[in-house]
Design an enzyme around this catalytic site. Structure first.
Site, PDB file in Angstrom:
ATOM      1  N   HIS A 112       0.994  -1.485  -0.344  1.00 57.74           N
ATOM      2  CA  HIS A 112      -0.025   0.102   0.096  1.00 57.74           C
ATOM      3  C   HIS A 112       0.472   1.253  -0.505  1.00 57.74           C
ATOM      4  CE1 HIS A 112      -3.410  -2.834   0.371  1.00 57.74           C
ATOM      5  NE2 HIS A 112      -3.821  -2.167   1.665  1.00 57.74           N
ATOM      6  N   HIS A 186      -9.152   1.222   0.781  1.00 57.65           N
ATOM      7  CA  HIS A 186      -9.023   0.680   1.578  1.00 57.65           C
ATOM      8  C   HIS A 186     -10.784   0.232   2.456  1.00 57.65           C
ATOM      9  CE1 HIS A 186      -7.447  -2.949   3.648  1.00 57.65           C
ATOM     10  NE2 HIS A 186      -7.003  -3.053   2.997  1.00 57.65           N
ATOM     11  N   GLU A 323     -11.281  -3.471  -3.273  1.00 58.01           N
ATOM     12  CA  GLU A 323     -10.998  -3.371  -3.186  1.00 58.01           C
ATOM     13  C   GLU A 323     -10.511  -3.145  -4.999  1.00 58.01           C
ATOM     14  OE1 GLU A 323      -6.831  -3.208  -0.410  1.00 58.01           O
ATOM     15  OE2 GLU A 323      -8.211  -4.928   0.227  1.00 58.01           O
TER      16      GLU A 323
END
Length: 359
Positions: A112, A186, A323
């Site tokens: 991420h 997210h 996602e």
């Protein structure tokens, strides 16, 4: 459009960063739509208040009881993820013959965008007028070399609330040098309400005929595997818990579902890709996106230690994430849809989370 039916946004102070910068909370209201709150710290979706079949309203997304929780967040509750959503193997990729080394924060891999990814950044916020009324525009300039990524990237994310109950998230980005980019949100969902047990009874359908298997560190193996005959077949509605503990090497690798699904349809076209129903409340979540993949995560790493918005513990598998994004580790897989962004190009992505009630 009837002005009284349009989306209205109220802004108010939410807290301050460790550096003393003011952070705001933006609350979206619209007749017939969920009430949504978003902060410009990491673009976190703080709450989504949606009615069930009985008319009772519940917050269906995971969050924290106060601002301090967002400053310390390590679970990525409802935030913007970037520069690169999901994992990059060993924190390395090669672009135009040059190898870049990234900050690693998930075993040997970069996850991420690294430890100080977009979710930890304060975004410049502006309430703008759009087709649905007020919208929230967030802007962040990621400097060349940030977390190891090349190029200065200017990212914009616009949140808007539609009459159909859809929270639309429109992403754009430009760069001054070749780079890679993969943005998503997210958000964690429990359609029974945050803190209300697990999501194992939620029934889900994903428009995907294949998924990308992973290794022991959750990096794709480069294979694209058909879902048919596997616990990953969600082409028809099925309870998430029906097969989650099956004797399957991929489920063992992820501790449940934590995998990218290869979506049907044409990349770049907004289409319905997933639908989730919570039978008891009747709440429905539909996900539409322009992206080629969607990461389904079944909350395997939630452990009950985090007390959420209402003070209840968030237990293992107490929420799900859908996602929408390009595939994990795509910078190291040129055969997959490209995540390369060059000067003069504009990255674009749209995802919609639409809440409704099954009658």
């Amino acid at each position: 459009m009837n002005a009284t039916a349009a989306t209205r946004i109220e802004r108010k102070p939410f807290g301050k960063t460790a550096a003393g910068e003011p952070v705001e909370l933006f609350t979206f209201t619209r007749e017939g739509a969920p009430k949504v709150a978003i902060t410009n710290l990491g673009g976190h979706i703080v709450s989504i208040l949606a009615p069930g079949r009985d008319g009772k309203v519940a917050d269906v997304t995971l969050g924290y009881a106060g601002f301090a929780g967002y400053l310390a967040d390590t679970s990525y509750f409802g935030c913007i993820v970037g520069r690169y959503a999901n994992r990059i193997a060993k924190g390395r990729f090669t672009l135009d013959g040059r190898t870049y080394t990234l900050a690693t924060n998930n075993g040997p891999n970069s996850l991420h965008g690294g430890p100080t990814g977009f979710q930890r950044r304060l975004w410049a916020a502006k309430v703008v007028s759009g087709a649905e009324g007020d919208a929230l525009e967030l802007t962040y300039v990621s400097k060349d070399g940030e977390e190891g990524y090349p190029g200065t990237v200017t990212a914009k994310v616009v949140y808007s609330l539609g009459a159909d109950g859809g929270l639309a998230i429109d992403y754009t980005a430009t760069t001054d040098a070749p780079t890679v980019i993969n943005l998503t949100n997210h958000a964690y969902f429990n359609l029974a309400g945050e803190g209300e047990g697990t999501i194992l009874g939620h029934e889900m359908q994903i428009e995907a005929d294949a998924y990308t298997p992973v290794d022991a560190t959750l990096i794709p193996t480069a294979e694209t595997r058909p879902v048919e005959g596997t616990p990953f077949d969600f082409r028809k509605p099925v309870a998430i818990g029906a097969r989650i503990d099956a004797a399957d090497e991929q489920l063992k690798a992820g501790g449940g579902y934590d995998h990218n699904f290869v979506l049907r349809g044409k990349m770049g076209e907004l289409r319905l890709v997933a639908r989730v129903v919570e039978p008891k409340s009747g709440r429905v979540l539909e996900v539409l996106t322009t992206e080629p993949g969607i990461q389904f995560y079944s909350g395997n790493f939630l452990d009950g230690k985090v007390l959420g918005t209402s003070g209840k513990p968030y237990v293992k598998r107490g929420a799900l994430c859908l996602e929408a994004q390009h595939y994990p580790d795509s910078p190291n897989h040129p055969e997959w849809p490209s995540v390369v962004l060059r000067p003069g190009q504009t990255y674009r992505q749209t995802t919609v989370y639409r809440l409704a009630v099954a009658r």
